[in-house]
Motif scaffolding. Structure first.
Motif, PDB file in Angstrom:
ATOM      1  N   PHE A  20       0.844  -1.185   0.000  1.00 53.74           N
ATOM      2  CA  PHE A  20       0.000   0.000   0.000  1.00 53.74           C
ATOM      3  C   PHE A  20       0.883   1.240   0.000  1.00 53.74           C
ATOM      4  CE2 PHE A  20      -3.537   2.615   0.407  1.00 53.74           C
ATOM      5  CZ  PHE A  20      -3.334   3.544   1.407  1.00 53.74           C
ATOM      6  N   GLU A  21       0.627   2.090  -0.960  1.00 52.37           N
ATOM      7  CA  GLU A  21       1.376   3.339  -1.095  1.00 52.37           C
ATOM      8  C   GLU A  21       0.393   4.479  -0.898  1.00 52.37           C
ATOM      9  OE1 GLU A  21       4.693   3.648  -2.360  1.00 52.37           O
ATOM     10  OE2 GLU A  21       5.068   1.495  -2.563  1.00 52.37           O
ATOM     11  N   GLU A  22       0.346   5.028   0.317  1.00 52.79           N
ATOM     12  CA  GLU A  22      -0.639   6.072   0.614  1.00 52.79           C
ATOM     13  C   GLU A  22      -0.440   7.308  -0.250  1.00 52.79           C
ATOM     14  OE1 GLU A  22      -2.779   8.473   4.229  1.00 52.79           O
ATOM     15  OE2 GLU A  22      -1.380   6.885   4.715  1.00 52.79           O
ATOM     16  N   ALA A  23       0.794   7.708  -0.500  1.00 52.02           N
ATOM     17  CA  ALA A  23       1.042   8.887  -1.330  1.00 52.02           C
ATOM     18  C   ALA A  23       0.496   8.681  -2.740  1.00 52.02           C
ATOM     19  CB  ALA A  23       2.532   9.210  -1.369  1.00 52.02           C
ATOM     20  N   THR A  24       0.682   7.490  -3.280  1.00 53.46           N
ATOM     21  CA  THR A  24       0.147   7.167  -4.603  1.00 53.46           C
ATOM     22  C   THR A  24      -1.372   7.201  -4.585  1.00 53.46           C
ATOM     23  OG1 THR A  24       2.066   5.796  -5.108  1.00 53.46           O
ATOM     24  CG2 THR A  24       0.084   5.404  -6.421  1.00 53.46           C
ATOM     25  N   ALA A  25      -1.964   6.635  -3.544  1.00 58.09           N
ATOM     26  CA  ALA A  25      -3.427   6.628  -3.423  1.00 58.09           C
ATOM     27  C   ALA A  25      -3.971   8.052  -3.330  1.00 58.09           C
ATOM     28  CB  ALA A  25      -3.844   5.816  -2.207  1.00 58.09           C
ATOM     29  N   GLN A  26      -3.331   8.901  -2.534  1.00 54.90           N
ATOM     30  CA  GLN A  26      -3.768  10.297  -2.405  1.00 54.90           C
ATOM     31  C   GLN A  26      -3.687  11.014  -3.754  1.00 54.90           C
ATOM     32  OE1 GLN A  26      -5.182  11.923   0.005  1.00 54.90           O
ATOM     33  NE2 GLN A  26      -4.712  10.809   1.871  1.00 54.90           N
ATOM     34  N   LYS A  27      -2.604  10.808  -4.472  1.00 53.09           N
ATOM     35  CA  LYS A  27      -2.420  11.454  -5.774  1.00 53.09           C
ATOM     36  C   LYS A  27      -3.491  10.988  -6.766  1.00 53.09           C
ATOM     37  CE  LYS A  27       1.034  12.060  -9.394  1.00 53.09           C
ATOM     38  NZ  LYS A  27       2.372  11.707  -9.850  1.00 53.09           N
ATOM     39  N   GLU A  28      -3.721   9.684  -6.810  1.00 53.18           N
ATOM     40  CA  GLU A  28      -4.748   9.140  -7.702  1.00 53.18           C
ATOM     41  C   GLU A  28      -6.129   9.669  -7.324  1.00 53.18           C
ATOM     42  OE1 GLU A  28      -4.566   6.588 -10.487  1.00 53.18           O
ATOM     43  OE2 GLU A  28      -2.778   7.824 -10.387  1.00 53.18           O
ATOM     44  N   LEU A  29      -6.412   9.695  -6.023  1.00 47.27           N
ATOM     45  CA  LEU A  29      -7.714  10.177  -5.571  1.00 47.27           C
ATOM     46  C   LEU A  29      -7.924  11.643  -5.937  1.00 47.27           C
ATOM     47  CD1 LEU A  29     -10.385   9.748  -4.154  1.00 47.27           C
ATOM     48  CD2 LEU A  29      -9.223  10.197  -1.972  1.00 47.27           C
ATOM     49  N   GLN A  30      -6.912  12.471  -5.781  1.00 50.35           N
ATOM     50  CA  GLN A  30      -7.038  13.879  -6.137  1.00 50.35           C
ATOM     51  C   GLN A  30      -7.302  14.049  -7.631  1.00 50.35           C
ATOM     52  OE1 GLN A  30      -3.502  15.658  -4.510  1.00 50.35           O
ATOM     53  NE2 GLN A  30      -4.333  15.710  -2.442  1.00 50.35           N
ATOM     54  N   ALA A  31      -6.614  13.277  -8.454  1.00 49.18           N
ATOM     55  CA  ALA A  31      -6.833  13.355  -9.899  1.00 49.18           C
ATOM     56  C   ALA A  31      -8.237  12.867 -10.254  1.00 49.18           C
ATOM     57  CB  ALA A  31      -5.769  12.547 -10.645  1.00 49.18           C
ATOM     58  N   TRP A  32      -8.670  11.763  -9.625  1.00 47.15           N
ATOM     59  CA  TRP A  32     -10.017  11.249  -9.861  1.00 47.15           C
ATOM     60  C   TRP A  32     -11.059  12.268  -9.432  1.00 47.15           C
ATOM     61  CZ3 TRP A  32     -14.033  10.296  -6.410  1.00 47.15           C
ATOM     62  CH2 TRP A  32     -15.126   9.604  -6.941  1.00 47.15           C
ATOM     63  N   ARG A  33     -10.850  12.895  -8.276  1.00 48.43           N
ATOM     64  CA  ARG A  33     -11.793  13.881  -7.748  1.00 48.43           C
ATOM     65  C   ARG A  33     -11.964  15.039  -8.729  1.00 48.43           C
ATOM     66  NH1 ARG A  33      -9.402  14.939  -3.372  1.00 48.43           N
ATOM     67  NH2 ARG A  33     -10.462  13.353  -2.182  1.00 48.43           N
ATOM     68  N   SER A  34     -10.870  15.510  -9.304  1.00 51.54           N
ATOM     69  CA  SER A  34     -10.954  16.592 -10.293  1.00 51.54           C
ATOM     70  C   SER A  34     -11.805  16.162 -11.479  1.00 51.54           C
ATOM     71  CB  SER A  34      -9.550  16.981 -10.772  1.00 51.54           C
ATOM     72  OG  SER A  34      -8.828  17.554  -9.721  1.00 51.54           O
ATOM     73  N   TRP A  35     -11.590  14.934 -11.930  1.00 53.50           N
ATOM     74  CA  TRP A  35     -12.368  14.412 -13.065  1.00 53.50           C
ATOM     75  C   TRP A  35     -13.836  14.275 -12.711  1.00 53.50           C
ATOM     76  CZ3 TRP A  35     -15.002   9.706 -13.001  1.00 53.50           C
ATOM     77  CH2 TRP A  35     -15.639   9.370 -14.200  1.00 53.50           C
ATOM     78  N   VAL A  36     -14.138  13.636 -11.583  1.00 57.66           N
ATOM     79  CA  VAL A  36     -15.529  13.351 -11.245  1.00 57.66           C
ATOM     80  C   VAL A  36     -16.310  14.640 -10.963  1.00 57.66           C
ATOM     81  CG1 VAL A  36     -15.391  12.949  -8.718  1.00 57.66           C
ATOM     82  CG2 VAL A  36     -16.987  11.615 -10.101  1.00 57.66           C
ATOM     83  N   GLN A  37     -15.659  15.629 -10.346  1.00 58.60           N
ATOM     84  CA  GLN A  37     -16.348  16.896 -10.085  1.00 58.60           C
ATOM     85  C   GLN A  37     -16.592  17.675 -11.371  1.00 58.60           C
ATOM     86  OE1 GLN A  37     -13.898  18.784  -7.105  1.00 58.60           O
ATOM     87  NE2 GLN A  37     -15.007  17.790  -5.429  1.00 58.60           N
ATOM     88  N   ALA A  38     -15.683  17.567 -12.340  1.00 59.35           N
ATOM     89  CA  ALA A  38     -15.874  18.235 -13.627  1.00 59.35           C
ATOM     90  C   ALA A  38     -16.979  17.569 -14.442  1.00 59.35           C
ATOM     91  CB  ALA A  38     -14.567  18.245 -14.417  1.00 59.35           C
ATOM     92  N   ARG A  39     -17.097  16.266 -14.293  1.00 62.81           N
ATOM     93  CA  ARG A  39     -18.068  15.517 -15.096  1.00 62.81           C
ATOM     94  C   ARG A  39     -19.461  15.470 -14.477  1.00 62.81           C
ATOM     95  NH1 ARG A  39     -17.140  10.483 -18.888  1.00 62.81           N
ATOM     96  NH2 ARG A  39     -19.316  10.048 -19.288  1.00 62.81           N
TER      97      ARG A  39
END
Length: 138
Positions: free
Chosen positions: A9-28
């Motif tokens: 488990f890489e928390e930093a990777t998960a946080q980065k992915e989640l932030q990118a996903w959040r930007s996408w989902v909020q835009a869509r």
């Protein structure tokens, strides 16, 4: 050492992915409810909880084995394991499902702070941590 069938488990990777996903989902999707209805609800199971032997609560949640399908709506996936990292990050109560509340938290917050796992914790391929927990108890 990583157990067979597990990923680190890489928390930093998960946080980065989640932030990118959040930007996408909020835009869509303009609201969390619209996002839930479009991408999560179709993968959710109805679950019931019997609280104090009297009250039954029914809720909808996306189980581990369906979360990848939710994640694949996003065209910005950077790793085949990112859905696992983010699931682990979002599943605050570690019940192996992403509830509407956990999904809302992912949609709305800028950072998720986790305290229920140690850095470098290993994730089992099927979403369970039984072997690791047994080793910790010994």
């Amino acid at each position: 050492e990583t157990l067979p069938g597990c990923v680190r488990f890489e928390e930093a990777t998960a946080q980065k992915e989640l932030q990118a996903w959040r930007s996408w989902v909020q835009a869509r999707y303009p609201t969390m409810e619209v996002a839930w209805g479009a991408i999560a609800a179709p993968q959710a199971d109805s679950l019931s909880v019997n609280a104090h032997e009297q009250q039954v609560r029914v809720f909808s949640a996306v189980p581990w084995y369906n979360w990848e399908a939710v994640w694949r709506h996003w065209d910005g996936i950077t790793s085949s394991k990112s859905w696992q990292y983010v699931f682990h990050l979002l599943d605050h109560d570690k019940d192996q499902v992403i509830s509407r509340t956990e999904f809302a938290y992912a949609y709305n917050k800028t950072t998720i702070t986790t305290t229920t796992h140690a850095p470098g914790e290993h994730l089992r391929g099927n979403g369970e941590k039984q072997q690791q927990q047994q080793q910790q108890r010994q």
